[in-house]
Each structure stands twice: as C-alpha cells, then as structure tokens.
Design an enzyme around this catalytic site. Structure first.
Site, mmCIF file in Angstrom:
data_model
loop_
_atom_site.group_PDB
_atom_site.id
_atom_site.type_symbol
_atom_site.label_atom_id
_atom_site.label_comp_id
_atom_site.label_asym_id
_atom_site.label_seq_id
_atom_site.Cartn_x
_atom_site.Cartn_y
_atom_site.Cartn_z
ATOM 1 N N THR A 198 -5.113 2.670 0.002
ATOM 2 C CA THR A 198 -5.180 1.945 -1.274
ATOM 3 C C THR A 198 -5.681 0.525 -1.054
ATOM 4 O O THR A 198 -6.489 0.020 -1.843
ATOM 5 C CB THR A 198 -3.801 1.916 -1.958
ATOM 6 O OG1 THR A 198 -3.226 3.220 -1.945
ATOM 7 C CG2 THR A 198 -3.914 1.435 -3.386
ATOM 8 N N ASP A 199 -5.231 -0.139 -0.007
ATOM 9 C CA ASP A 199 -5.750 -1.469 0.321
ATOM 10 C C ASP A 199 -7.258 -1.414 0.542
ATOM 11 O O ASP A 199 -8.007 -2.252 0.036
ATOM 12 C CB ASP A 199 -5.085 -1.993 1.598
ATOM 13 C CG ASP A 199 -3.742 -2.654 1.339
ATOM 14 O OD1 ASP A 199 -3.486 -3.069 0.194
ATOM 15 O OD2 ASP A 199 -2.942 -2.756 2.280
ATOM 16 N N LEU A 200 -7.701 -0.444 1.332
ATOM 17 C CA LEU A 200 -9.118 -0.356 1.669
ATOM 18 C C LEU A 200 -9.974 -0.081 0.434
ATOM 19 O O LEU A 200 -11.024 -0.696 0.229
ATOM 20 C CB LEU A 200 -9.339 0.721 2.721
ATOM 21 C CG LEU A 200 -8.699 0.435 4.087
ATOM 22 C CD1 LEU A 200 -8.792 1.656 4.983
ATOM 23 C CD2 LEU A 200 -9.360 -0.761 4.748
ATOM 24 N N GLY B 5 -10.238 -3.129 -1.664
ATOM 25 C CA GLY B 5 -11.249 -4.016 -1.118
ATOM 26 C C GLY B 5 -12.653 -3.584 -1.487
ATOM 27 O O GLY B 5 -13.526 -4.420 -1.790
ATOM 28 N N ASP C 56 0.815 -1.207 0.000
ATOM 29 C CA ASP C 56 0.000 0.000 0.000
ATOM 30 C C ASP C 56 0.854 1.265 0.000
ATOM 31 O O ASP C 56 0.625 2.180 -0.795
ATOM 32 C CB ASP C 56 -0.922 -0.023 1.219
ATOM 33 C CG ASP C 56 -1.735 1.245 1.362
ATOM 34 O OD1 ASP C 56 -2.890 1.264 0.938
ATOM 35 O OD2 ASP C 56 -1.207 2.244 1.915
#
Length: 412
Positions: free
Chosen positions: A184-186, A189, A152
């Site tokens: 960015t990860d969130l 998702g 991320d």
C-alpha cells in the site's frame, strides 16, 4: 552501471521532499530517477526513520556495517539531503525560502501538524501561488479517520486486501495474510507520482498550483481493481483462495522435488499436455477431470494426485518439459535467483552506485524504459545532511558564518 542519458525528462523541476519512511520517499525517488532536483529535508542528528531500520546495513570497503540501512537505501537515491529542524522558527524560515525555489512540496506529516509551523499548503501558496503541494497520510485530510495514524499493514487489512490474500480458511495454514512488501505504501507512492505530474501539467497550462490529498486507505481500496468491482456487481464478498484459482483447475503452485513451481493450465488441451509430461496421461481420460468445469468440481480429488506427480521431478525439469509441451509455468524464485536470472540481468535491474563512504551501493533499478529520457541513477542515497551547506549556499545565498551559527544552535 548508472545510465547516462543525454536528456532528462524532469530536469527542469525541483522537489522539496519533507517525507520519510516509504510512500513519500518512493514518490520522490521516481522524480530523482527522471532527473528532478530532489532536496530531502531531514531531522538533524537522526534523519529519516528508515536510516536505522536495520540490519541489514550498507557495508563499507572493509566489510563493516555503515549507518545506512538497506531499507533507507531502497527509496532515496538521487536526492540531496539537507538537515533542518522545522520545529524552530529559523528552520521554518529556511523551508519557506526553499519553497520559493521549488515546484513541488511532498509531505507525510499528520493532518494539521505542518499548519502549526506555517508550512501547510494555505501558507506556502502565498509564497508561491503555482506550488504543487502533495500530502500523504493514512486516511486523508477529511473524514472521521483523518486524525488517525496510518500504517501499511493496518490499511492492507482495512482496505480488503487481506480478505482475499492467504490460504483458504478450511485448509492448513488458512487465514488472512499481508503482502510480503509494504504494497500500500508503494502503490501510494506511485499514485502520488502520477497525481503530481498531472498537477504540474495543469500548472504549466494555467499557472495554477493545487493541493493533492493522497491517502493509503483510498489507494488500497482503489487497487482492489476487479475484486472490488466483483463485489459491487454481485454484493458477494470474494474469498481467499491462496495460490489456487476459484474458476480454473489446475492453476496454482505445486511442490517439486527441490522447490515450488507455478502451473497455470488455461484449457483442456494444456491439461492433457501437463499430465502426459508427468507420465499420468490417464488423468486426462478420467471423466472427472476431462473438462475444466469437471476439474473445478473435483478439485479436492485431482489436486492431491497432481501434487504427487509433480513432486517426483525437479523444478527445472518441470519447466523444461512444460515449456516444450506448451503448458504455462514458472518458478518461484528467491531473490538470489531473481538477480541471477538472465532476463533480469539483461534488463539492467541491478544498479551499482558509488557511495560517499567509499562502498558500492547495490540497488534495484527503475522499471521505466524510455527511449529518449531514460532514468538517470546519478548518485547513491545521500548521507544525512550531506548537501546542507551546498544547498544553503548555492540556492539561498547563505554565508559560511550564517550556516555555522545555525548549526551551533542545532537548527541544521
């Protein structure tokens, strides 16, 4: 308290979750919240990496740390944990059996890694032709960076986010800054959730499954939104402005006597009301500050004067005055203040769930508000392998002796 909906939006779905850390588990948790049966496949003995990403950890009823890190708890409620060593032929066979009973497979392994186990999309769609298979990687399944590991923090930099985030270079503390969460990860998702739902809708209409290729870099570039199109329209890369606004003044944070506040003056009338509330009405009559274009031009003169004015009162005193004066403002709350906020309490954004250890798991609720099929916080994030026996028996028909034999060979 957990919600108790009479209907479940996604209770007809089963998700086989081969992901770990954040982007994939965040997607899977959305499905669990909406009623899907999410089976989380974990490595025997250690499980999801984030189980050990502490402190802090969940505390038991005696106040002692458990083995469940708060990081893990944030993205795994409502799931069933099954331990399987997918590097073994027996473990791979179990996954294939589970695929036959699932609607969706989520995975975030490196490109090509699951192919050597016979668990890639091409192999699994032979078992279930209408399977929706979602891969999440740093850079996608194609392109020159496909084999790179994606993180991320690195993608926030590569994708442009940090070029517009942080204080201006010319000011103290200036320079690029990452977000305070793995944004960015969130967002990956969340995009993955939408893509899977779209693929399921297509499947329901046509009977056709498909492979979804999600990449952190793609998501980061996409979420640049108007900043990205500003560049494409002008060929000029946007700059960092910290908490200030490039075109509106004052529209930024200020330090009060006991904390910081956001003041967002949108027009000249609001500016006058602001400085009158601060006892500095003469600033509104100063020709250098009378209009927004003039305030932007003389920003470096005006902002220090306003900073002195704002510093003389408390955060709450300013909020009370400015709300009465019709000037947009708001506090910068720490998380204690967030969860004590009456609006946050009224919206039920803290959820307490009983944990298998006997402790109470304090979690953040879903923001999805649905009149007929609201999120159902059925269970706390599971212990490692908590549901292995149940799933293998009830779903696949394994006997006690079969499970014991697999566990004896460290397959489970």
């Amino acid at each position: 308290m957990p919600s108790s909906p009479t209907k479940s939006a996604l209770g007809h779905l089963r998700i086989l979750d081969l992901t770990r850390v954040l982007a994939g588990p965040w997607c899977a948790q959305n499905f669990a919240d909406l009623g899907a049966d999410v089976i989380k496949i974990e490595r025997p003995g250690t499980g999801d990496d984030t189980r050990a990403w502490g402190p802090p950890y969940l505390r038991d009823t005696d106040g002692n740390d458990t083995s469940e890190a708060a990081y893990y708890l944030a993205a795994n409620r409502g799931k069933r944990s099954v331990t399987v060593d997918i590097a073994t032929s027996e473990g791979q066979a179990i996954i294939r059996e589970l695929v036959a009973h699932s609607d969706v497979v989520l995975e975030n392994y490196k490109v090509g890694q699951l192919q050597k186990y016979g668990l890639d999309y091409a192999a699994l769609k032979l078992i279930k032709p209408d399977l929706v298979y979602c891969s999440i990687t740093g850079f996608g399944q194609t392109g020159p960076y496909a084999q790179r590991a994606g993180y991320d923090f690195i993608v926030q930099g590569m994708g442009g986010f940090m070029s517009i985030t942080g204080e201006r270079d010319a000011l103290p503390g200036g320079g690029p800054q990452k977000a305070g969460i793995a944004i960015t990860d969130l967002m990956t998702g969340m995009y993955a959730t939408v893509a899977v739902l779209a693929a399921l809708s297509h499947r329901d209409r046509t009977g056709e499954g498909q492979h979804i290729d999600m990449a952190l870099l793609d998501v980061q570039v996409a979420m640049m939104a108007n900043m990205g199109t500003n560049y494409l329209a002008s060929d000029k890369a946007p700059e960092r402005w910290g908490n200030a606004h490039p075109n509106i003044v004052p529209y930024q944070t200020f330090a009060t006597a006991d904390g910081h506040i956001i003041i967002a003056v949108g027009n000249d009338r609001q500016f006058r009301n602001f400085v009158v509330a601060g006892g500095c009405a003469e600033l509104a009559d100063d020709a250098r500050f009378a209009t927004n274009p003039m305030r932007v031009q003389h920003r470096d003169v005006l902002i220090p004067l306003l900073a002195v004015m704002v510093s003389g009162k408390s955060k709450q005193a300013w909020i009370d005055r400015l709300e009465q004066a019709g000037v947009p403002c708001g506090p910068i709350n720490n998380l204690q203040e967030v969860f004590e906020n009456p609006q946050v309490i009224a919206r039920g954004l803290r959820v307490d769930l009983p944990h298998p250890s006997g402790a109470t798991t304090k979690l953040i609720g879903s923001p999805m508000r649905m009149s007929e099929t609201p999120p159902d916080y059925a269970t706390a994030p599971p212990l490692l392998g908590q549901h292995t026996d149940t799933v293998l028996k009830s779903l696949l028909g394994y006997s006690e002796s079969q499970i014991a034999a697999l566990r004896g060979r460290d397959i489970l």
